[in-house]
Design an enzyme around this catalytic site. Sequence first.
Site, PDB file in Angstrom:
ATOM      1  N   GLU A   1       0.840  -1.042   0.072  1.00 42.52           N
ATOM      2  CA  GLU A   1      -0.199   0.130   0.029  1.00 42.52           C
ATOM      3  C   GLU A   1       0.689   1.251   0.118  1.00 42.52           C
ATOM      4  O   GLU A   1       1.898   1.404   0.903  1.00 42.52           O
ATOM      5  CB  GLU A   1      -0.779   0.017   1.159  1.00 42.52           C
TER       6      GLU A   1
ATOM      7  N   ALA B   1      -5.772  -4.211   0.793  1.00 39.75           N
ATOM      8  CA  ALA B   1      -6.253  -5.568   1.555  1.00 39.75           C
ATOM      9  C   ALA B   1      -4.995  -6.329   1.995  1.00 39.75           C
ATOM     10  O   ALA B   1      -4.178  -6.820   0.822  1.00 39.75           O
ATOM     11  CB  ALA B   1      -7.133  -6.316   0.524  1.00 39.75           C
ATOM     12  N   GLU B   2      -4.774  -6.342   2.937  1.00 38.19           N
ATOM     13  CA  GLU B   2      -3.495  -6.884   3.385  1.00 38.19           C
ATOM     14  C   GLU B   2      -3.808  -8.412   3.477  1.00 38.19           C
ATOM     15  O   GLU B   2      -2.382  -9.287   3.019  1.00 38.19           O
ATOM     16  CB  GLU B   2      -3.130  -6.724   4.806  1.00 38.19           C
TER      17      GLU B   2
ATOM     18  N   GLN C   1       1.508  -1.726   6.031  1.00 38.63           N
ATOM     19  CA  GLN C   1       1.844  -0.489   6.323  1.00 38.63           C
ATOM     20  C   GLN C   1       2.340  -0.136   7.736  1.00 38.63           C
ATOM     21  O   GLN C   1       3.264   0.708   8.231  1.00 38.63           O
ATOM     22  CB  GLN C   1       0.862   0.387   6.162  1.00 38.63           C
ATOM     23  N   PHE C   2       1.817  -0.967   8.857  1.00 37.18           N
ATOM     24  CA  PHE C   2       1.924  -0.744  10.042  1.00 37.18           C
ATOM     25  C   PHE C   2       1.830  -2.183  10.710  1.00 37.18           C
ATOM     26  O   PHE C   2       0.752  -2.934  10.220  1.00 37.18           O
ATOM     27  CB  PHE C   2       1.181   0.154  10.935  1.00 37.18           C
TER      28      PHE C   2
ATOM     29  N   PHE D   1      -1.821  -3.568  11.065  1.00 31.83           N
ATOM     30  CA  PHE D   1      -2.548  -3.577  10.016  1.00 31.83           C
ATOM     31  C   PHE D   1      -2.257  -4.882   9.089  1.00 31.83           C
ATOM     32  O   PHE D   1      -2.537  -5.074   8.012  1.00 31.83           O
ATOM     33  CB  PHE D   1      -2.418  -2.254   8.889  1.00 31.83           C
TER      34      PHE D   1
ATOM     35  N   TYR E   1      -2.672  -7.537  10.776  1.00 28.82           N
ATOM     36  CA  TYR E   1      -3.409  -8.858  11.177  1.00 28.82           C
ATOM     37  C   TYR E   1      -4.474  -9.380  10.207  1.00 28.82           C
ATOM     38  O   TYR E   1      -4.857 -10.529  10.127  1.00 28.82           O
ATOM     39  CB  TYR E   1      -4.158  -8.180  12.577  1.00 28.82           C
ATOM     40  N   PRO E   2      -4.830  -8.352   9.425  1.00 31.95           N
ATOM     41  CA  PRO E   2      -5.904  -9.043   8.481  1.00 31.95           C
ATOM     42  C   PRO E   2      -5.038 -10.213   7.515  1.00 31.95           C
ATOM     43  O   PRO E   2      -5.804 -11.085   7.042  1.00 31.95           O
ATOM     44  CB  PRO E   2      -6.305  -7.991   7.451  1.00 31.95           C
TER      45      PRO E   2
ATOM     46  N   HIS F   1      -0.820   1.819  15.929  1.00 32.72           N
ATOM     47  CA  HIS F   1       0.146   2.049  14.922  1.00 32.72           C
ATOM     48  C   HIS F   1       1.401   1.703  15.776  1.00 32.72           C
ATOM     49  O   HIS F   1       2.776   2.100  15.371  1.00 32.72           O
ATOM     50  CB  HIS F   1       0.252   3.577  14.798  1.00 32.72           C
TER      51      HIS F   1
END
Lengths: 338, 358
Positions: A29, A59-60, A82-83, A86, A88-89, A129
């Site tokens: 992303e 969409a991770e 990105q972090f 994020f 976790y998905p 974050h």
Amino acid sequence: MAPITMAQALNTALRDALHDDDRVVVFGEDVGALGGVFRVTDGLTDKFGDERCFDTPLAEAGIVGFAVGMAMGGFRPVVEMQFDAFAYPAFEQIVSHVAKLRNRTRGRLSLPLVIRIPYAGGIGGVEHHCDSSEAYYAHTPGLKVVTPATVADAYSLLREAIEDPDPVVFLEPKKLYWSKSDVDTPLRTEPFGRAVVRRAGRDATVVAYGPAVPVALAAAEAAAGEGWDLEVVDLRTIVPFDDETVTASVRRTGRCVVIQEAPGFAGVGAEVAARVQERCFHSLHAPVLRVSGFDVPYPPPMLEHHHLPGVDRVLDALDRLQRDDEPDPRFLALGGAA
Amino acid sequence: MAQLLPATQPVRFLTETGTPVADRPAYPEPDQDLLLSAYRKMVVGRRFDTQATALTKQGRLAVYPSSHGQEACQVGAVLALDSGDWLFPTYRESVALVSRGIDPVEVLSLLRGDAHCGYDPGEHHVAPQCTPLATQTLHAAGLAYAERRKGSGRIALAFIGDGATSEGDFHEALNFAAVFRAPVVFLVQNNHYAISVPLSRQSAAPSLAHKGIGYGVPAEQVDGNDPMAVLAVLSAAAAHARAGNGPFLVEAHTYRIDAHTNADDASRYRSTAEVDQWRQRDPIARLEAYLRGRGALTDTVVAEVAAEAEEYAAALRTRMNADPPLTPTDLFDHVYAEPTPQLREQRAGLLEELVEAR
Ligand SMILES: Cc1ncc(C[n+]2csc(CCOP(=O)(O)OP(=O)(O)O)c2C)c(N)n1
Ligand SMILES: [Mg+2]
């Protein structure tokens, strides 16, 4: 030689890898025109084109799952989450597929892919974050878990991660992105699986990794003033874990403190402490202590300094290492010891 | 640009009794050799499926998810693709895998329990059978994109069930495939149940094929128990992908005649009347009737194919009755390309344990 930041070292590593190997692709992303929110992919699309470094839908799980397919198809994807929080998905893809594909196919398929994750706190980031998520990955067989603490390691470990035949979760300590050092790239430091003694000392071993390494070094400086000569071991790769270096150090010093930013319970520090006492029991003069974040969700920015283990807490732990056979007073009330 | 909205009715060539429908679909009719080959593979596949269920009763398989009733989809997907194209199967796809030509014993390794994947995915271009629902659809998209980038001309096909279309990964896969124009066909076998949960609880969409339009993915519904229609639609979908037009979504309406697995009790959530209704739409009987009607299939050939299926099952039975060779150190040898020192230590520990136990 001008000093470069860790972010620049990572950028150079990606640049060199893209240059050296056509199979390497970088995606995620905002990694294209923007160059990533931390600028780690800065200029890569310009230099190598949109086929080599590209933005994806947001969409991770998609990013990681797509990378699995591309790796099966012969590419060497380096994806950016990105972090920390994020990623976790993508957790299911990472745990059920990335980590397992080689094993499930008994070595017939391998996944040379790198998942880069900016992680941990200390930058005043708002909620979601600042997670230290290393334990989730380290607990998952099949993943290598790498986290640099120096600018030179950032370059070298990332190059090695991209060349590795197995998937690597590459955790980049956010607060060290802007740390600077004189580094001449390309360079190679110690390989995966080797911890490094960052500071030699005789009195106690401080084991740290990623964002905790500078804390350990600062604590060692401060402790020197109090007459303590600390050895600081930087794990560098949590998996594979270097028992040898850690064990050798603690056998020499007879005392050990482990530092991590993550909540202490069931964390990497607990694993290190267990391994040290298993291997160094007869050399230990005091219990192995952990200095960690509290067992709380990562705090709001104005409170994070209470949570993050700093020099003072490390020094406190050192004080407790000096006692001989007296039980630690903090634990006296427990188990009817008093 | 192909029409994004699927037709409201599933494509169908044959009625339930195997006579051609009055309104011929616009798709080219699959040629007779292909239909005969489909017939043969469906018969052998069903016999394999029955044998596998029997092997669970004998304790030779831990579990088996049958695809009885779904043979047109299982075989159609394999025949519509080239042998170099990649398949991304689920646990339900054993019949597709044996139809691809994979050794049935290797296919059943997962369910026998001697290995997570018994075959070599690279050799057959078949990914390991996937259990975490819908996760494999992303791999198919990524691999298809990789093939496009390499200019190999290969495509991928991802199998997925009706229930799994509710999982996020399916939607991300459609989206990624469309954005990157990955040559991948998504085949939804809508067998109307996700274990016990009926389709109505999965989706309020007019059809599962309608899920394509939101991602810019053209889609089609097909009668999944009409082998001719399945072959026609999947061949067109494959051609669409191979020609560089990106992904295609196919929803095949079908039904699993057996329970979810041998361990499931389907009577708790569906009626025998419903099952009986679907038995009338049997894909094998339908194709057989059609081919016989055309004079393409004779009693002799039917008997031949039946005998071939029996032989196939007998050989499988015999081979599955032998205990598989097991290598305990396999536990450690494929976690990483190079075992970590810790794994080496644990491996040595297990070996010692085994020596002591002797
Ligand atoms: C992520 C995930 N959740 C739950 C399950 C358990 N499970 C296995 S099969 C199944 C039903 C799937 O139904 P469907 O997608 O319609 O495929 P079918 O079994 O009918 O072929 C469930 C819930 C799973 N395998 N993976
Ligand atoms: Mg279903």
